[in-house]
Design a protein around this motif. Structure first.
Motif, mmCIF file in Angstrom:
data_model
loop_
_atom_site.group_PDB
_atom_site.id
_atom_site.type_symbol
_atom_site.label_atom_id
_atom_site.label_comp_id
_atom_site.label_asym_id
_atom_site.label_seq_id
_atom_site.Cartn_x
_atom_site.Cartn_y
_atom_site.Cartn_z
ATOM 1 N N LEU A 1 9.796 -109.610 -38.402
ATOM 2 C CA LEU A 1 9.718 -109.073 -39.762
ATOM 3 C C LEU A 1 8.347 -108.465 -40.031
ATOM 4 O O LEU A 1 8.239 -107.355 -40.554
ATOM 5 N N SER A 2 7.302 -109.168 -39.659
ATOM 6 C CA SER A 2 5.946 -108.677 -39.880
ATOM 7 C C SER A 2 5.720 -107.339 -39.189
ATOM 8 O O SER A 2 5.101 -106.427 -39.754
ATOM 9 N N LYS B 1 8.711 -110.755 -49.342
ATOM 10 C CA LYS B 1 7.878 -110.737 -50.545
ATOM 11 C C LYS B 1 6.714 -109.751 -50.452
ATOM 12 O O LYS B 1 6.007 -109.546 -51.445
ATOM 13 N N GLN B 2 6.503 -109.141 -49.271
ATOM 14 C CA GLN B 2 5.299 -108.336 -49.083
ATOM 15 C C GLN B 2 5.361 -106.981 -49.773
ATOM 16 O O GLN B 2 4.381 -106.505 -50.320
ATOM 17 N N VAL B 3 6.510 -106.329 -49.715
ATOM 18 C CA VAL B 3 6.630 -104.952 -50.206
ATOM 19 C C VAL B 3 7.192 -104.980 -51.625
ATOM 20 O O VAL B 3 8.257 -105.559 -51.885
ATOM 21 N N LEU C 1 5.755 -100.439 -40.859
ATOM 22 C CA LEU C 1 6.175 -99.114 -41.336
ATOM 23 C C LEU C 1 5.999 -99.016 -42.848
ATOM 24 O O LEU C 1 5.521 -97.999 -43.362
ATOM 25 N N ALA C 2 6.380 -100.075 -43.571
ATOM 26 C CA ALA C 2 6.190 -100.076 -45.024
ATOM 27 C C ALA C 2 4.711 -99.964 -45.381
ATOM 28 O O ALA C 2 4.333 -99.248 -46.314
ATOM 29 N N ASP C 3 3.860 -100.646 -44.617
ATOM 30 C CA ASP C 3 2.414 -100.552 -44.851
ATOM 31 C C ASP C 3 1.919 -99.121 -44.648
ATOM 32 O O ASP C 3 1.054 -98.638 -45.396
ATOM 33 N N ALA C 4 2.488 -98.437 -43.644
ATOM 34 C CA ALA C 4 2.024 -97.088 -43.303
ATOM 35 C C ALA C 4 2.374 -96.058 -44.371
ATOM 36 O O ALA C 4 1.633 -95.089 -44.576
#
Length: 296
Positions: free
Chosen positions: A101-102, A130-132, A107-110
């Protein structure tokens, strides 16, 4: 050029091909070919195929280790992303599903601050992460692009998609299985977000062809082959068996078992054996290994 990254434990190649087809209703699109999803594959695609006339580049991103998606993102510089699924694949190298998952979330971070990221909310790890903040969700459990009225049989599927603007459209496809419907729903969400009406996407969905070796339907006289031979995983194998169960006649499964699942490999293959016993008449295992013994 708009760059769209596509990643996930499974479904990413199918989503890439489906999305390219749907986007071509309006745009000039380049996509990484076949399973070109490594830094070298992306570089080869850009160097050999990217032209000034291309408006969208759909870039598949694969990973076997933490940091692999970030490396491809550093090359491709995506402005949008699609996460198709998170599941127990490549556990041999990742070590845990949390690490999977991490890595996918790289990709979401990018794309953060540049454009939206689309999540398949039918994949539980993505729905509950919960991160995005505020991803655009799709699927039966999707809150933005919601799929309903799903009907699946051995000839394909029918379903309805409701978009965030309230519009609804019924779709039909010859592609088999629940996973393919999820893949199509994700591609519909991205294409609609990029300005293609649902009514325009419906005929394109009807014309979709199977992606080779991914629930690919091959009909011959008196025989139907479902070719799902490309690198499978527990969730994908379960979906393939559920699709097979829809078919009439004698059902035969041929498999070498599931690989790269670390210390849980035999457990997952035993589960595959039990699922196979519930859905088919005959099983042919390929090769000699502890995996096929677990299935048998």
């Amino acid at each position: 050029l708009t760059v769209i990254g596509v990643t996930g434990s499974f479904g990413k190649t199918s989503v890439k091909f489906i999305l390219k087809t749907l986007l071509e209703a309006k745009y000039n699109v380049l996509a990484t070919p076949e399973s070109y999803n490594t830094p070298m594959g992306v570089v080869l695609t850009v160097r050999n195929s990217l032209r000034a006339t291309h408006e969208i580049f759909v870039c598949e991103m694969g990973a076997r280790h933490v940091g692999d998606i970030k490396e491809v993102c550093d090359l491709a510089q995506p402005e949008m992303g699609i996460l198709t699924s998170v599941g127990p694949q490549h556990l041999e190298t990742f070590g845990s599903q949390a690490a999977v998952l991490s890595t996918k979330l790289e990709l979401a971070d990018a794309v953060e601050g540049k454009g939206p990221v689309f999540f398949n909310f039918d994949s539980e790890p993505l729905k509950t992460q919960k991160q995005v903040q505020n991803p655009i969700s799709y699927g039966i459990n999707g809150e933005d692009y919601t799929m309903s009225n799903l009907s699946i049989d051995e000839n394909g599927s029918r379903f309805t998609v409701k978009a965030p603007d309230g519009t609804r459209q019924e779709f039909s496809t010859r592609l088999l299985g629940h996973a393919n419907v999820q893949n199509i729903c994700g591609a519909i969400a991205v294409a609609h977000h990029l300005g293609i009406p649902l009514t325009t996407l419906a005929p394109a969905v009807r014309q979709l062809e199977s992606v080779p070796h991914r629930l690919q339907l091959i009909r011959q006289t008196g025989l139907t082959i479902i070719d799902d031979a490309y690198n499978s995983n527990p969730a994908g194998a379960k979906n393939a068996l559920e699709t097979l169960a829809l078919c009439r006649g004698t059902r035969i499964v041929i498999t070498p078992g599931l690989v790269e699942l670390g210390d849980r490999e035999l457990d997952y293959n035993e589960t595959l054996g039990r699922q196979t016993a519930d859905t088919c008449h005959h099983l042919i295992t390929v090769g000699e290994s502890d995996r096929v013994d677990a299935i048998a």
